[in-house]
Design a protein around this motif. Sequence first.
Motif, PDB file in Angstrom:
ATOM      1  N   ASP A  24      -7.175  89.257   4.550  1.00 60.12           N
ATOM      2  CA  ASP A  24      -8.243  90.491   4.624  1.00 60.12           C
ATOM      3  C   ASP A  24      -9.887  90.089   3.751  1.00 60.12           C
ATOM      4  N   ALA A  27     -10.889  86.875   5.795  1.00 57.71           N
ATOM      5  CA  ALA A  27     -11.122  86.991   7.018  1.00 57.71           C
ATOM      6  C   ALA A  27     -12.368  87.869   7.310  1.00 57.71           C
ATOM      7  N   LEU A  32     -12.903  84.952  10.290  1.00 61.45           N
ATOM      8  CA  LEU A  32     -11.622  83.826  10.931  1.00 61.45           C
ATOM      9  C   LEU A  32     -10.389  84.892  11.345  1.00 61.45           C
ATOM     10  N   ASP A  33      -9.557  84.373  11.821  1.00 58.77           N
ATOM     11  CA  ASP A  33      -8.150  84.788  12.390  1.00 58.77           C
ATOM     12  C   ASP A  33      -7.484  84.744  11.129  1.00 58.77           C
ATOM     13  N   PRO A  34      -7.318  86.356  11.105  1.00 61.75           N
ATOM     14  CA  PRO A  34      -5.519  86.435   9.932  1.00 61.75           C
ATOM     15  C   PRO A  34      -4.684  85.377   9.892  1.00 61.75           C
ATOM     16  N   ILE A  37      -5.129  82.117   8.755  1.00 63.96           N
ATOM     17  CA  ILE A  37      -5.680  81.467   6.673  1.00 63.96           C
ATOM     18  C   ILE A  37      -4.401  81.253   6.563  1.00 63.96           C
ATOM     19  N   GLY A 325      -9.840  78.061   6.110  1.00 62.79           N
ATOM     20  CA  GLY A 325      -8.884  78.961   6.086  1.00 62.79           C
ATOM     21  C   GLY A 325      -7.725  78.666   4.730  1.00 62.79           C
TER      22      GLY A 325
END
Length: 365
Positions: A24, A27, A32-34, A37, A325
């Motif tokens: 979290d 992100a 970034l989209d969790p 990652i 990520g």
Amino acid sequence: MSRRNLIKDGIENISEYVPGKTIDEIALSYGLDPDTIIKLGSNENPLGPSPEAVDALDRYKQLYQLSVYPSADSGELVEALSGYTGFPESNLVASGPGMDGLIDNLMRLVISQGDEVIIPTPTFSYYEIAARANGAVPVFVKRGNEFQIDTDSVLEAETPRTKMIFICSPNNPSGNLIDEEKLRRIAESTKGLVFVDEAYVEFADRNMANLIDDYDNLIIGRTFSKAFGLAGMRIGYGIMPKWLKSEYMRVSTPFNLSGPAITAGIAALSDTRHLKQSVELAREGRKYLKDNIPFNVYNSQANFVLVDVAPKKAKDVCERLLEEGIIVRDCTSFRDAGDSLIRVTVGTKDQNKWVVEAFKNQYPG
């Protein structure tokens, strides 16, 4: 009126523990989209917990009331640990939160203000935190170029005030084991206790628990956070001489493990299939990372590898990986680790390939 004068002396010398970054956090920081990652900075089990442990937790919620205390000494888990380790219950204690609770209780038991503990560095930082918080003076002995322990230096650091020597094996963050001969010499020579942290021992080729019966000052600390995939449950345990367990229980916090934690731990110990899969994944993955990351990668007996990115700085390399990520651990916060070491947790096969590709993309040739 300031209340700072209520804080006991020495607390100001404690550096706050630096955990690995969360998905979290990254992100939010990098937009970034969790789901894109991967977290390979905290040495967690990429397979997650045992399915049997998850099922046991579901059954616990149905059968028991959370308003009722668990057993004060986690006796059911100690019984299961006896079967797993081969040691009688009189040599075993369960601890929470995690192995940290075991260390804290031992500090409460033996440390008086001004006593000393010896810590070979770089290593897990909580030994220093626990020592200082309990009034002890940490004495640091730097490991060798390959992170091996210099037995002579450790023993030369001992004084009449030495109460404990900490040895992490496999060591965090380097992943190497202490030689049995070295451990025997230390245990035989010191007047204090020797605490061997075996948090990663399931991934290793050997352990030191067989020495417990030979030395009345040796303690082995272990955890369910790594190979068993139960980091969120915070379960640890200790293997120690019988005389010490009876003293330890005087200072141990009652009910230090929750009912759900005890239940999950017992179930995890019974799931040998999941444990085997976790160990095999780690052993195969650390070899793959060592063979393919384009920097110097140290041999490891744990579920991670240590990467030396010199002449580059760990901070810069970690930053570039975060942009892709990938969360790994900058080891700069480890005392005496320098500024070029990165710890990479072994992930799934796909995650390991992603890490290698990211290293090679950022640092071709």
